[in-house]
Design a protein around this motif. Structure first.
Motif, PDB file in Angstrom:
ATOM      1  N   SER A 283       0.981  -1.083   0.004  1.00 41.54           N
ATOM      2  CA  SER A 283      -0.015   0.200  -0.174  1.00 41.54           C
ATOM      3  C   SER A 283       0.807   1.264   0.186  1.00 41.54           C
ATOM      4  O   SER A 283       0.486   2.298  -0.689  1.00 41.54           O
ATOM      5  CB  SER A 283      -0.919  -0.090   1.227  1.00 41.54           C
ATOM      6  OG  SER A 283      -1.813  -0.991   1.171  1.00 41.54           O
ATOM      7  N   ALA A 284       2.001   1.352   0.746  1.00 42.92           N
ATOM      8  CA  ALA A 284       2.827   2.342   0.794  1.00 42.92           C
ATOM      9  C   ALA A 284       3.557   2.701  -0.650  1.00 42.92           C
ATOM     10  O   ALA A 284       3.699   3.656  -1.211  1.00 42.92           O
ATOM     11  CB  ALA A 284       3.974   2.251   1.692  1.00 42.92           C
ATOM     12  N   ASN A 287       1.256   4.488  -2.717  1.00 47.56           N
ATOM     13  CA  ASN A 287       1.399   5.857  -2.278  1.00 47.56           C
ATOM     14  C   ASN A 287       2.359   6.502  -2.615  1.00 47.56           C
ATOM     15  O   ASN A 287       2.486   7.561  -2.279  1.00 47.56           O
ATOM     16  CB  ASN A 287       0.935   5.718  -0.949  1.00 47.56           C
ATOM     17  CG  ASN A 287      -0.406   5.495  -0.629  1.00 47.56           C
ATOM     18  OD1 ASN A 287      -1.497   5.214  -1.387  1.00 47.56           O
ATOM     19  ND2 ASN A 287      -0.580   4.950   0.841  1.00 47.56           N
ATOM     20  N   THR A 290       7.629   4.486   0.336  1.00 47.55           N
ATOM     21  CA  THR A 290       7.904   3.552   1.503  1.00 47.55           C
ATOM     22  C   THR A 290       8.927   3.818   2.471  1.00 47.55           C
ATOM     23  O   THR A 290       9.472   2.972   3.071  1.00 47.55           O
ATOM     24  CB  THR A 290       8.331   2.294   0.580  1.00 47.55           C
ATOM     25  OG1 THR A 290       9.543   2.733  -0.220  1.00 47.55           O
ATOM     26  CG2 THR A 290       7.343   1.969  -0.541  1.00 47.55           C
ATOM     27  N   THR A 298       0.555   5.367   5.835  1.00 54.32           N
ATOM     28  CA  THR A 298      -0.197   4.463   5.219  1.00 54.32           C
ATOM     29  C   THR A 298      -0.885   3.626   6.342  1.00 54.32           C
ATOM     30  O   THR A 298      -2.348   3.046   6.255  1.00 54.32           O
ATOM     31  CB  THR A 298       0.762   3.655   4.377  1.00 54.32           C
ATOM     32  OG1 THR A 298       1.140   4.333   3.439  1.00 54.32           O
ATOM     33  CG2 THR A 298      -0.041   2.412   3.657  1.00 54.32           C
ATOM     34  N   LYS A 301      -4.002   5.447   7.757  1.00 54.66           N
ATOM     35  CA  LYS A 301      -5.045   5.752   6.995  1.00 54.66           C
ATOM     36  C   LYS A 301      -5.668   4.139   6.915  1.00 54.66           C
ATOM     37  O   LYS A 301      -6.896   4.162   6.567  1.00 54.66           O
ATOM     38  CB  LYS A 301      -4.662   6.281   5.672  1.00 54.66           C
ATOM     39  CG  LYS A 301      -3.929   7.499   5.889  1.00 54.66           C
ATOM     40  CD  LYS A 301      -3.931   8.279   4.294  1.00 54.66           C
ATOM     41  CE  LYS A 301      -3.465   9.932   4.838  1.00 54.66           C
ATOM     42  NZ  LYS A 301      -2.971  10.420   3.418  1.00 54.66           N
ATOM     43  N   GLY A 302      -4.787   3.257   6.673  1.00 50.81           N
ATOM     44  CA  GLY A 302      -5.194   2.070   6.133  1.00 50.81           C
ATOM     45  C   GLY A 302      -5.852   0.873   7.541  1.00 50.81           C
ATOM     46  O   GLY A 302      -6.565  -0.008   7.308  1.00 50.81           O
TER      47      GLY A 302
END
Length: 306
Positions: A283-284, A287, A290, A298, A301-302
């Motif tokens: 996920s990072a 976005n 990392t 991340t 938010k996740g």
């Protein structure tokens, strides 16, 4: 006359057909009619091809996104995967029943997949769900996996599978917590059959943390299963090591990215396990950050547990 973009898609279609073994298989993957794809490739498609090209473009767009996404290391020798691999080796060598259980997402299945890959001729893995809790359903799955004739009766199916198994093999049942006790007793009968003939077939049950208790209780009607269980190994996420994170995520270097490594280790040691770390880094990456700060953001938010 096709546009330049459409011609480029046709090149990808031909490459896909070469890769998967023909236009029919490529058409199936693309979601278009095989005859239509053949005509489009030959530039003889009579109708407006716009809709077909939309499907083709959509397929390759997804594949291009996937190719650009972060990919986890397929397998590394972590503390847990190495220990689980050793249990499989012992189970195959000694026969009988062994149990590998523990927290989800910590590398058990990866170890099994690696073991089967390393022993393609005498190691078999099947993954079950609740649909295969009963004996006949599981027998059918095993028969399909090893290429045994699919007999109608349960005893015929059992004999068919025995005919395909051989001395020194191991049968690994992943997600085995879904099995009924009666089905586990049926699996034991394979091992007993070969043991009575001076041979060995190992049966390894791989499952969640409740698996050992479910199949190893003294109060169980299947005391014989307990008696024949030669090895039970339970693994927990708390045992995941710093070195495991370094191996799993080689882009993070000790001495340079210690905060990121420590953060991932914290995630791994929760009930999210290594799988949670993989999902977080993926996920990072999506976005485009990392770094340690990107991982933390991340995670917040996740909904990752931190």
């Amino acid at each position: 006359m096709y546009t330049e973009e459409q011609e480029a898609l046709l090149v990808k279609c031909r490459e896909l057909a070469d890769k998967v073994g023909g236009q029919n298989k490529a058409a199936e993957l693309l979601g278009v009619n095989a005859g239509a794809l053949s005509q489009i490739l030959a530039h003889t498609y009579a109708a407006n091809p716009a809709r077909q090209f939309e499907k083709i473009a959509a397929y390759f767009a997804v594949k291009d996104d996937s190719a650009r996404s972060w990919k986890a290391v397929d397998y590394v020798d972590t503390y847990i995967s190495t220990a689980a691999y050793d249990v499989l080796r012992l189970c195959q060598a000694r026969g009988g029943i062994s149990i590998i259980c523990g927290d989800a997402g910590i590398g058990k299945t990866k170890a099994v997949e690696k073991y089967v890959k390393d022993h393609p001729t005498n190691a078999v893995m099947v993954t079950v769900n609740e649909c295969f809790a009963r004996s006949k359903s599981l027998l059918g799955l095993i028969a399909d996996t090893i290429g045994a004739p699919h007999e109608k009766s349960m005893d015929g199916l059992w004999r068919s599978i025995v005919g395909k198994l051989s001395d020194g093999m191991i049968l690994i049942i992943d997600e085995s917590q879904n099995l009924s006790m009666k089905t586990v007793d049926m699996l034991r009968s394979f091992s007993d059959y070969f043991e009575a003939r001076g041979q060995t077939v190992g049966i390894c049950l791989v499952g969640n943390a409740e698996t050992a208790g479910k199949f190893g209780s003294r109060a169980s009607a299947l005391a014989q299963v307990k008696n024949r269980t030669k090895y039970t190994a339970t693994f927990v996420s708390a045992k995941i090591q710093y070195s495991d994170i370094v191996k799993l995520f080689p882009n993070y270097r000790p001495g340079t990215d210690d905060m990121a490594i420590d953060f991932l280790l914290r995630i791994a040691r929760t009930d999210q396990g290594i799988r949670g770390c993989v999902n977080l880094v993926s996920s990072a990456h999506g976005n485009e950050d990392t770094s340690y700060e990107g991982l933390v953001e991340t995670a917040k938010k996740g909904g990752f547990l931190i």
